[in-house]
Design an enzyme around this catalytic site. Sequence first.
Site, PDB file in Angstrom:
ATOM      1  N   PRO A 101       0.831  -1.210   0.000  1.00 39.17           N
ATOM      2  CA  PRO A 101       0.000   0.000   0.000  1.00 39.17           C
ATOM      3  C   PRO A 101       0.862   1.255   0.000  1.00 39.17           C
ATOM      4  CG  PRO A 101      -0.862  -1.602   1.552  1.00 39.17           C
ATOM      5  CD  PRO A 101       0.433  -2.154   1.048  1.00 39.17           C
ATOM      6  N   CYS A 102       0.466   2.238  -0.802  1.00 40.19           N
ATOM      7  CA  CYS A 102       1.377   3.349  -1.080  1.00 40.19           C
ATOM      8  C   CYS A 102       1.083   4.620  -0.284  1.00 40.19           C
ATOM      9  CB  CYS A 102       1.330   3.688  -2.568  1.00 40.19           C
ATOM     10  SG  CYS A 102      -0.312   4.172  -3.163  1.00 40.19           S
ATOM     11  N   GLN A 103       0.038   4.639   0.523  1.00 40.12           N
ATOM     12  CA  GLN A 103      -0.306   5.879   1.211  1.00 40.12           C
ATOM     13  C   GLN A 103       0.842   6.413   2.061  1.00 40.12           C
ATOM     14  OE1 GLN A 103      -2.138   3.190   1.065  1.00 40.12           O
ATOM     15  NE2 GLN A 103      -4.283   3.636   0.659  1.00 40.12           N
ATOM     16  N   ALA A 104       1.599   5.516   2.659  1.00 40.96           N
ATOM     17  CA  ALA A 104       2.673   5.952   3.546  1.00 40.96           C
ATOM     18  C   ALA A 104       3.782   6.662   2.797  1.00 40.96           C
ATOM     19  CB  ALA A 104       3.249   4.741   4.285  1.00 40.96           C
ATOM     20  N   TYR A 105       3.876   6.421   1.493  1.00 40.05           N
ATOM     21  CA  TYR A 105       4.939   7.040   0.701  1.00 40.05           C
ATOM     22  C   TYR A 105       4.458   8.285  -0.052  1.00 40.05           C
ATOM     23  CZ  TYR A 105       6.444   2.154   1.152  1.00 40.05           C
ATOM     24  OH  TYR A 105       6.750   0.910   1.624  1.00 40.05           O
TER      25      TYR A 105
END
Length: 420
Positions: free
Chosen positions: A118-122
């Site tokens: 999942p890419c939200q953290a980046y």
Amino acid sequence: MNYIDLFAGAGGLSEGFVQNGFTPIAHVEMDMHASRTLQTRIAYHYLKRIGKGDIYRQYLCQEITREQLDSYIPDELKQSILNIEISDHTIEDIFNRIDQNLIKLGFSSVDFLIGGPPCQAYSLVGRARDPYGKENDPRNYLYRQYVKFLSYYQPKVFVFENVPGILTAGKGQLFQDVTGYMNEAGYQVEAKILNAADFGVLQNRKRVILIGWRKDLTFTYPNFKVVEHSYLVEDLLKDLPALKAGEKIMIGNYRHEYPDYLKEYDIRNEEDLLTQHISRNVNGRDREIYHLAIQEWNRNQKRIRYNQLPDNLITHRNVESFLDRFKVVCGDLAHSHTLVAHISKDGHYYIHPDEKQIRSISVREAARIQSFPDNYFFEGHRTAVFTQIGNAVPPIMAKSIAKSLKEQFLKLTESQYLEV
């Protein structure tokens, strides 16, 4: 050729590999609705392959139940969808279940590993809202779980997809750690920022595509050629029936127009049914704003700014930032702006360009912007479906990536066979 898909979502990346003849060993996805979507897509491909596509149509038309649909699908295919979170506590169980399915499908090894955490953290937006740059967000470390699959299965090639923000997170240290772990696992890696628009997708959508191959193999990062075309975003929209805000067509018919883009890229076929043409409600104030935004673009080719609205339509105190919070999907451009999962919360950033409809785009329209074919059915309520679509890799982009990797992989396999 086979593959395992991690953090599979609704299956956009996987779709590109299936369309190139790859066999999925497993899809691992923690979200229940996305997992159901994957199961439905597995059923579609299987039934189409054995000449029983009419059963899938019956399911779409609600003439048979989900249980009846599943009864036609072999156990090894149904068991290839693992609705489970990847963590230190679950990974051994996941390995065991994949190992069992590998044997059932008749494979002795894994060819490809695909997917991205999942890419939200980046994301740049995510970090802008977090004064610590999300340095303590556990999602920042899911790549380590991905590497565990590399170490365990030693696939010949892998594809790791993420947002461009992963390159700069933690001042670049995070990405160095990612590639460092992959190198230690035995892989040569290379990453590039690719734009879905360059593959024929009618959307500007930049993603980091990191490709790795075992160090004992001769492999290179593919050279992708930019696709030239003269299509416009309206080619995705004009054959769909007009809707008012809040209206929906779960099963219906198209308009008579059949745009060439939909034919060329296999988004719509003659046997397809129109499904999930679902729009959300718009309140009176937002309806006025939508109307102004559509007019401003269609007549002047300008984006409306929040601080330019009439005073009676401005309800937020902040009139200095996020001024483009209302944005039209412009039918007269070659590409839409990037579709993201926030569309599940409101449609202000994805307003339909038709002044007569005054609504945000429908579920099916969003799926088309992402290049999903019309026979792709998404499971779950509307919010869950918008989230799946917004997070996906565009299948047309995935298909081109898989095709290039397949060509090189087959040459590699042929040369190894000749050497033996």
